[in-house]
Design an enzyme around this catalytic site. Structure first.
Site, PDB file in Angstrom:
ATOM      1  N   ASP B 500      -5.515  -7.302   9.607  1.00 55.79           N
ATOM      2  CA  ASP B 500      -4.953  -6.216   8.733  1.00 55.79           C
ATOM      3  C   ASP B 500      -5.278  -6.523   7.304  1.00 55.79           C
ATOM      4  OD1 ASP B 500      -3.739  -3.938   7.823  1.00 55.79           O
ATOM      5  OD2 ASP B 500      -1.813  -5.054   7.671  1.00 55.79           O
ATOM      6  N   ARG B 708     -11.703  -5.389  -8.647  1.00 62.89           N
ATOM      7  CA  ARG B 708     -11.956  -4.106  -8.539  1.00 62.89           C
ATOM      8  C   ARG B 708     -12.209  -3.360  -9.683  1.00 62.89           C
ATOM      9  NH1 ARG B 708      -8.215  -2.869  -3.611  1.00 62.89           N
ATOM     10  NH2 ARG B 708      -7.934  -0.746  -4.400  1.00 62.89           N
ATOM     11  N   LYS B 895      -6.856   0.894  15.602  1.00 60.62           N
ATOM     12  CA  LYS B 895      -6.941  -0.604  15.484  1.00 60.62           C
ATOM     13  C   LYS B 895      -6.994  -1.090  17.041  1.00 60.62           C
ATOM     14  CE  LYS B 895      -4.971  -1.323  10.901  1.00 60.62           C
ATOM     15  NZ  LYS B 895      -3.966  -1.920  10.360  1.00 60.62           N
TER      16      LYS B 895
END
Lengths: 364, 1214
Positions: B500, B708, B895
């Protein structure tokens, strides 16, 4: 987060809120006081010896095995050579009818099963080499499965040991009691099938004494078989299996029985009959008078009389010596082979260049 | 009615209690709207083909009733976005106009919540429309008629009628596997998955037949019964705990409307159709459709942490029709038609008929069980799904029982051994003439004791894993947890790690790091001590407002930001105004204990924006208030109000958003913020080419540091430009069809010729040691996949900062939203992969390392079309060629689907690691599931097999403990087969000499004690303690992990080699005494003692030869076992009631005995020894080399100590 707060958290689950952490009170000292040994243990850092097989170690090991084994092998081989053995098979010779047809077999059985027939049989043997006393007298049975499952189980050690356990014959079937439910003592198939050939040995005209004392294990005489347990109802009922016992002697005195009750491990076995306490000279002629009582004719078995001296490795047996020599020899050979390969194709120990990923990238 | 000017809706509310999404609202002719939508209704499938002709056959729907309902449906659609309904609109005369306004609202907000894209996993496929994306899809499906057969009919506040026809599930839940009645059969069924148990059962049954009974009837069943019982008790306890927690859950109380007033009722008694009242911070008892909330506009905020792991607040809406009703006073009658229960937590379709009107309900009208109500005083809802039919429960797939791969393999070996034994028994039986006679030797060869020792070893291994200080998380004071005991050794064979992102790789904390403004890089600010930095605050009406989070500031920039009149100052000011305005953040005021101090908490769906707004606040540009119409910013203590005239949402094509502001000085400005890739296309380079260039350089250095980045630009609009934009914006946002496309076009027109303001860099804080850990795992040959619910850009930037992606990699991106385009995308990717690998094959000749690494980036929408279809195969092919796979925007079950795909196709060991409830299904699906016990909910930990504090612990866990566990367990299994087979073979050979009657020379007692005392302890000690390599070495060479992946320590070859070795050893052990004592007066008990002692010595020396590290414990165990055997044999032979009385003492008195023993030992072990040294010398494996290296380097211990401080354990440089 609170890094300097050495509390222990306990997680508690409740379906509504999921896991919830609650504090367990504990003093900082408790946590900081770490037993060093325990620390090493829990972190798997205990001191350890980690031997690896270095060429030196390998060669030393192999050579020392060779050096130890070859002499032992030679020693036991020569010991085995020194054993003098006289083996005489008499089951065929001591029966009137020989032959393979049914009639001959029936005749043999009726001869051996008939209590009235004269079963005396005389054998003449020559001593090949000088035999020093004590000379062990064995009888040898071949293809006699004294280790058969049902046979070995058909005994009652409790009954043999104490008179109180006389009725303890559950395990002795089918020889547990006579028809009127009185227990047989000693019960069981083993005792029932007691070997009862007898041997008398003489040279020329002098009889040689066979000492039948102390042929059984002292432990059997002292503890395993009771000195106050007397045979009862033994061989009183057909079929009669083998030898009979003197009912006035306690079991612990019946050494032939005790020897017989030590069931043999293998289907070809010897059992001690007695000992000759005098030397026998080479080429001496001896005469054996055999009472050929024991019925091995109903199954395919052999009976032999064995006179043998002993050494430290027991009777005559070359196997151990040969085995030792071959193992020792192989190890020496391997040691040499390994020395050679090490010289021809050496590999440095623990060289990271040999790691597979290093090898792969090197070849590419 | 037809107002031509955009109308800004003022907010009646104060910011703080609830907030209004900024939604520009324009009014337009209602009739046009209703017509268009009517058409949609009639012709919903073709709506996109002629989306530019907004006046369709309205004739068909002449009936006024029809058109009303269609309006309603639009209205409902609209309100699935943000739909504040201000009072002044309500006060307008007609109901109709209200709805039309709402429909316009929907435009603005639709597409904003991309999360609502429905993932159809396991549910029936809904209408999908090619490339139109989420926006159109939602329009299409929301109005879809639900067939009565497929629908569930719920009568509000009438549970009797609702449940009359179909008994809908009650709200009680049951997560336990068993009930009292089913426990025995089900538990036994599960346990008998172990092949050996079936075998034992067969033996035990055979033993019950008196003729075949070899030993006591009870004795034969006891060991099996014992093992079964222990496991059953364990399972029962676990299940009891589950039942207990179910019970607590079921007995929680909720307020339910009964007889027109709210009463407390237990959760388990809640029925579908009942009206439930939930107060702030309460957990929802079931899935319910919102009726009304304390908020006048019907907004409810919920936190879905338990459901999908996201901790930010989501907004849900009550319908206007129901919002105004008070069910206690006024009975609500109506009917809700909704789809059958399914597990799609992002999708919901329903209609509600109320007061004769039909309203359509979407995912934003339903609140799900397990979520919590936040920032809303109360909410009313109608239960539509209850108990096991709730989406939360349907997504809880239940813990499958896991079995380690080694054990599965072992089952196979056990079958071989069974066959082998049956063959042995048959040989004996045929020879003996009795079929079906088996013997207890069988019981020994397939040892139930193996299972017991395996369990013991695992407990020991778990102990060491738990106690390992290197996996102790100081931040949360939590140790490693082993929650499943039977898969320890799988940790050594992992090939794929599925991770994750949020909370696992990252801390989920965005931090504003630095900025480049006007071509100047301001990346200082680290040095400012927190104490001195009280943070920016402002004082209004005697009250101090402060941002909730502090941001480190660059002092130079701070002073610049206070200058008003310099050029730089203006530039900085524009930059921060852009940051503060160009976003979707809503400020909330939080009271503190100090009545004069209020904190401002910025809430929003994007953590990046949160970080930027906090940063702006720290520099004195504090966002105070936001409504749909205006923004109030406190600029250096001076409040400024900006009118929000329009806002172009972020979308994945433009990758930027813009806001058009009307400033107080009547100028119009557009601020744009977006990804550098698209921003530089719309920036006018001619304006400030130097600045642009400098900014580009800065951006490059920021992003190579894993930050970012966002680029900010602005343009002043002239009045004419503004008018032009306004009219087209108005048109676009009131358009009925293809609104998204039209708006995008408008956005393209306005977002150009920008002047650059600067760029911001945000750090998505990685957890400690993550890049290093990933690098180690990669070196160990483990493929790391990241599955995240995040946006693609976010995922990729995290990929870079965590070193998962490198600039050398070729990225293949698959994001399509139809099956055909997915197929094409995958095929292209495959071709590309092949080309790249071929290229690298040819170039590899001299360059050495892998030249091309491929990274696959795929998104959830594509996966919808790929998983569970024939495209899976292609995805697998592509994925297996890639070094890295990033899946973004994936739903929890996707997932799991990906994990299942790799598990199934690749047949490799998989590990899933995650921290949130959204990772639960993945954790349960993977062979090994690891939960991060972080800040988020505990569901992941609950579902996991192992739990730990941080991602980086994966390295010691896998590389060190996993390796050890695997080596130890593999060796132990092989060794246990060996040690039992050896004894059995010796017994078997003896059977050949007893007339095939299976007499044992070895006493029964010794046979039993053999696996209990004589040989059990050393194998357990070695299984727990022995280490083939030190931690240092394992961490230095992560490649050593490959031995587990390649199954080098336990495989068919080793098994058969072991069998051959066992055969030879048994021959040596049996026949040497046999021949040595041939034709002698040896008795059975004595030779039996010789055999058992020989076997025990062999077995222990065999182990001793393989032990790598001799601790004092090992010495004690090995030599102690041999001594114990001698003692036991003596004791047994001193029992006068056994036939073998005194045999040992008798035989041990002879030299032959000892000669035999020595001979056997050496002869039996020499072949093994020789093979071992030759293999070690000429074909050394990596472990062997490293072992030697360890030994060689022993002298340099001091250096080792340094290496022990592997960089992984050092805090990464920041």
């Amino acid at each position: 987060m609170k890094e300097d707060d050495p509390t222990v958290l306990k997680a508690e689950y409740s379906p509504s809120d999921g896991w919830r952490l609650t504090k367990i009170e504990s003093s900082p000292e408790e946590l900081t006081r770490v037993d060093e040994a325990e620390e090493k243990f829990t972190q798997q850092e205990l001191p350890a010896c980690k031997p690896i097989l270095t060429p030196g170690l390998v060669i030393t090991t192999l050579i020392s095995i060779g050096i130890i084994f070859v002499p032992i092998g030679l020693g036991s081989l020569s010991a085995s050579e020194h054993v003098v053995e006289i083996v005489d098979r008499y089951d065929d010779a001591c029966i009137p009818s020989n032959g393979d047809d049914e009639a001959a077999k029936r005749e043999r059985l009726s001869f051996i099963q008939n209590a009235k027939t004269n079963k005396t049989c005389i054998r003449n043997l020559v001593v090949p080499k000088k035999m020093k006393h004590p000379i062990h007298v064995y009888y040898q049975l071949d293809n006699f499965y004294q280790n058969h499952r049902r046979y070995v189980k058909s005994r009652s050690d409790r009954q043999y040991r104490s008179p109180g356990s006389e009725g303890d014959t559950k395990t002795c079937a089918p020889e547990s009691e006579v028809d009127d439910h009185r227990p047989i003592v000693p019960c069981g198939l083993i005792a029932w099938s007691l070997f009862n050939d007898t041997y008398g040995i003489s040279t020329k005209d002098n009889p040689i004494l066979i000492n039948k004392k102390d042929i059984a294990w002292p432990s059997d005489k002292n503890s395993k078989f009771g000195s106050n347990v007397y045979p009862k109802n033994f061989q009183k009922q057909d079929p009669v299996g083998g030898g009979k016992l003197n009912e006035s002697l306690p079991l612990s005195e019946q050494e032939d029985l005790l020897v017989w009750m030590r069931t043999a491990a293998l289907p070809n076995f010897r059992k001690l009959y007695g000992r000759i306490e005098t030397d026998l000279e080479a080429d001496e002629k001896i005469t054996v008078v055999i009472q050929n009582n024991y019925n091995t004719y109903s199954f395919d078995s052999k009976k032999q009389l064995v006179l043998s001296t002993t050494t430290w490795i027991g009777g005559k047996n070359d196997f151990l010596g040969k085995a030792y020599i071959s193992v020792g020899g192989t190890c020496l050979f391997l040691a040499i082979a390994f020395i050679l390969t090490y010289v021809i194709k050496p590999r440095p120990l623990g060289d990271p260049a040999y790691l597979s990923w290093n090898l792969n990238s090197a070849t590419r | 009615m037809s107002q031509q000017r955009p109308l800004v809706i003022p907010s009646q509310r104060t910011p703080g209690k609830e907030e209004l999404p900024y939604t520009p609202v324009l009014l337009k002719s209602i009739s046009e709207n209703s017509k268009t939508f009517s058409r949609m209704h009639s012709n919903s499938n073709s709506q996109f083909e002629n989306e530019n002709s907004p006046l369709p056959d309205f004739i068909r729907n002449t009936s006024s009733q029809r058109s009303t309902s269609s309006i309603q449906s639009i209205y409902s659609k609209a309100s699935s976005g943000h739909s504040p309904l201000p009072e002044f609109i309500r006060s307008t005369s007609s109901q109709r106009s209200t709805s039309s306004i709402q429909s316009i609202h929907s435009k603005a907000s639709s597409g904003h919540s991309v999360r609502e894209v429905s993932f159809e996993l396991g549910s029936k496929p809904s209408v999908r429309h090619g490339s139109m994306g989420a926006d159109s899809e939602r329009f299409g499906s929301s109005y879809k008629e639900i067939n009565d057969q497929d629908a569930r009919l719920v009568y509000p506040n009438d549970p009797e009628k609702t449940n009359e026809k179909f008994e809908f599930a009650r709200n009680s839940i049951r997560t336990g596997k068993y009930s009292i009645l089913t426990f025995l059969p089900r538990n036994l069924f599960e346990q008998f998955h172990r092949v050996a148990y079936i075998y034992f059962l067969a033996i035990a049954i055979l033993n019950q037949v008196p003729q075949l009974a070899v030993f006591g009837r009870e004795a034969s069943i006891l060991p099996l019964a014992f093992v079964l019982l222990v496991t059953a008790v364990k399972d029962a306890y676990e299940d009891y705990r589950r039942h207990r927690s179910d019970n607590i859950e079921n007995n929680r109380l909720g307020w339910v409307l009964v007889n027109d007033q709210f009463q407390q009722k237990k959760w388990k008694d809640i029925r579908v159709g009942e009206i439930i009242k939930v107060s702030a911070n309460e957990t929802l008892p079931c899935d319910m459709v919102l009726l009304s909330t304390s908020d006048t506009t019907g907004v409810a905020y919920i936190q879905t942490t338990n459901l999908d792991g996201e901790s930010n607040l989501k907004t849900r809406y009550a319908k206007q029709e129901t919002q105004m009703k008070n069910p206690e006073k006024e009975k609500i009658t109506g009917l809700i038609k909704c789809e059958k229960p399914n597990r799609n937590i992002y999708g919901f379709q329903a209609n509600m008929e109320i007061d004769g009107k039909r309203v359509s309900l979407g995912p934003s009208n339903i609140i799900l069980r397990g979520c919590e109500l936040r920032n809303t005083n109360w909410a009313l809802g109608i239960a539509v799904y209850a108990g096991r039919e709730t989406k939360a429960m349907l997504n809880n797939s239940g813990a499958p029982s896991k079995r380690s791969r080694l054990e599965t393999k072992m089952n196979r070996e056990i079958i071989y051994l069974s066959i082998f034994l049956v063959v042995l028994c048959t040989i004996i039986s045929v020879c003996h003439g009795v079929w079906l006679r088996r013997h207890k030797e069988d019981l020994i060869m397939i040892p139930i004791s193996l299972y017991i020792s395996m369990e013991l070893v695992r407990v020991g291994q778990a102990y060491f894993m738990i106690r390992d200080n290197r996996m102790f998380d100081e931040a949360t004071n939590s140790r490693f947890q082993c929650r499943a005991l039977n898969i320890n050794e799988d940790l050594g064979q992992i090939k794929y790690v599925f991770s994750d992102k949020t909370g696992t790789l990252t801390e989920n904390k965005m931090e504003f790091q630095c900025a480049s403004i006007g071509g100047v890089d301001y990346s200082g600010g680290k040095a400012v001590a927190e104490d001195e930095q009280t943070g920016y605050s402002t004082r209004v009406d005697g009250q101090v407002f402060k941002p909730k989070m502090r941001v480190k500031v660059d002092p130079e920039l701070l002073s610049l930001s206070k200058q008003k009149h310099t050029d730089e100052g203006r530039h900085v000011r524009d930059f921060f105004v852009a940051l503060a305005t160009c976003n979707t953040i809503v400020p909330l005021t939080v009271e503190t204990s100090d009545p004069d101090l209020k904190l401002i908490d910025y809430q929003g769906e994007s953590p990046d924006e949160q970080a930027l707004v906090y940063a702006a606040a720290a520099y004195g540009y504090m966002l105070i208030e936001r409504t749909s119409g205006h923004i109030v910013i406190d600029i250096q203590g001076e409040r400024q109000r900006f009118n929000v005239l329009g806002l172009h949402e972020f979308d994945s094509d433009r990758k930027r958003m813009s806001v058009i502001l009307g400033c107080s000085d009547d100028t119009f400005k557009v601020f744009v913020k977006g990804a550098d890739t698209t921003m530089f296309n719309v920036i006018d380079r001619s304006l400030n080419s130097n600045i642009v260039k400098a900014t580009e350089d800065h951006l490059h250095s920021y992003s190579s540091n894993g930050l970012r980045t966002l680029v900010v630009g602005k343009r002043d609009l002239s009045a004419s430009e503004f008018e032009q934009w306004q009219s087209s914006y108005e048109k676009a946002s009131t358009a009925v069809m293809g609104r998204a496309a039209l708006l995008r076009k408008v956005a393209y027109n306005i977002e150009n010729s920008l002047s650059i303001l600067g760029a911001s860099a945000i750090e998505d804080k990685l957890q400690q040691g993550v890049p290093e850990a990933i690098e180690s795992l990669r070196n160990a040959g483990i493929k790391v996949w990241v599955l995240t619910g995040d946006k693609q850009e976010t995922a990729i930037s995290i990929g870079y900062s965590s070193k998962l992606l490198t600039s050398k990699m070729t990225q293949i991106v698959v994001n399509n939203n139809s099956k055909e385009s997915c197929k094409k995308g995958l095929e292209d990717a495959l071709v590309m992969c092949k080309k790249l690998t071929n290229d690298s094959d040819t170039t590899r000749g001299n360059s050495g390392a892998r030249t091309t690494e491929i990274a696959l980036v795929i998104d959830g929408t594509s996966l919808v079309h790929i998983l569970d279809t024939e495209l899976e195969e292609k995805l697998f092919e592509v994925a297996s060629k890639c070094t890295v796979v990033l899946c973004c925007r994936v739903a929890p079950l996707q997932k799991a689907g990906i994990v299942a795909l790799m598990k199934k196709r690749a047949n490799e060991m998989t590990l899933a690691i995650g921290d949130g409830a959204n990772d639960v299904s993945m954790i349960q699906m993977a062979d090994v599931g690891i939960g991060i016990s972080g800040q988020e909910g505990r569901q992941a930990v609950m579902a996991s097999d192992f739990a730990m504090g941080q991602f980086r612990f994966l390295v010691p866990l896998l590389l060190v403990h996993g390796h050890w566990n695997y080596q130890r367990m593999s060796y132990m299994i092989l060794y246990n087969f060996y040690r039992n087979a050896l004894l059995v073979l010796v017994l078997f050979w003896y059977a050949l000499f007893t007339g095939f009657t299976l007499t044992t020379a070895i006493t029964d007692w010794s046979s039993v004690l053999y696996s209990v005392i004589y040989t059990s302890l050393p194998t357990i000690v070695v299984g727990i303690l022995d280490k083939d390599l030190s931690r240092t070495t394992l961490l230095r060479y992560p490649q050593l992990y490959g031995t587990g992946q390649r199954q080098e320590s336990y495989n068919g070859k080793l098994f058969w080699v072991m069998i051959m070795d066992t055969l030879w050893q048994s021959v040596a052990a049996f026949f040497a005494p046999l021949l040595a004592y041939w034709e002698s007066d040896i008795d059975g008990s004595s030779i039996g003692d010789l055999w058992i002692i020989a076997v025990v010595i062999l077995v222990n020396l065999h182990l001793a030869m393989d032990i790598i590290r001799w601790y004092w414990i090992t010495h004690a165990a090995v030599w102690g076992s041999i001594v114990a055997t001698f003692i036991c044999v003596m004791v047994i032979d001193a029992l006068p009631f056994l036939p073998g009385y005194w045999a040992f003492f008798h035989v041990a008195d002879t030299k032959l005995f000892w000669a035999c023993l020595l001979g056997i030992t050496i002869a039996a072990l020499v072949p093994r020894f020789v093979v071992k040294i030759f293999i070690q010398y000429f074909r050394p494996d990596d472990i062997q080399i490293s072992r030697e290296a360890e030994k060689v380097e022993n002298s340099r211990e001091s250096r080792d100590a340094e290496i022990e401080m592997n960089p992984i354990f050092d805090p990464p440089r920041r």
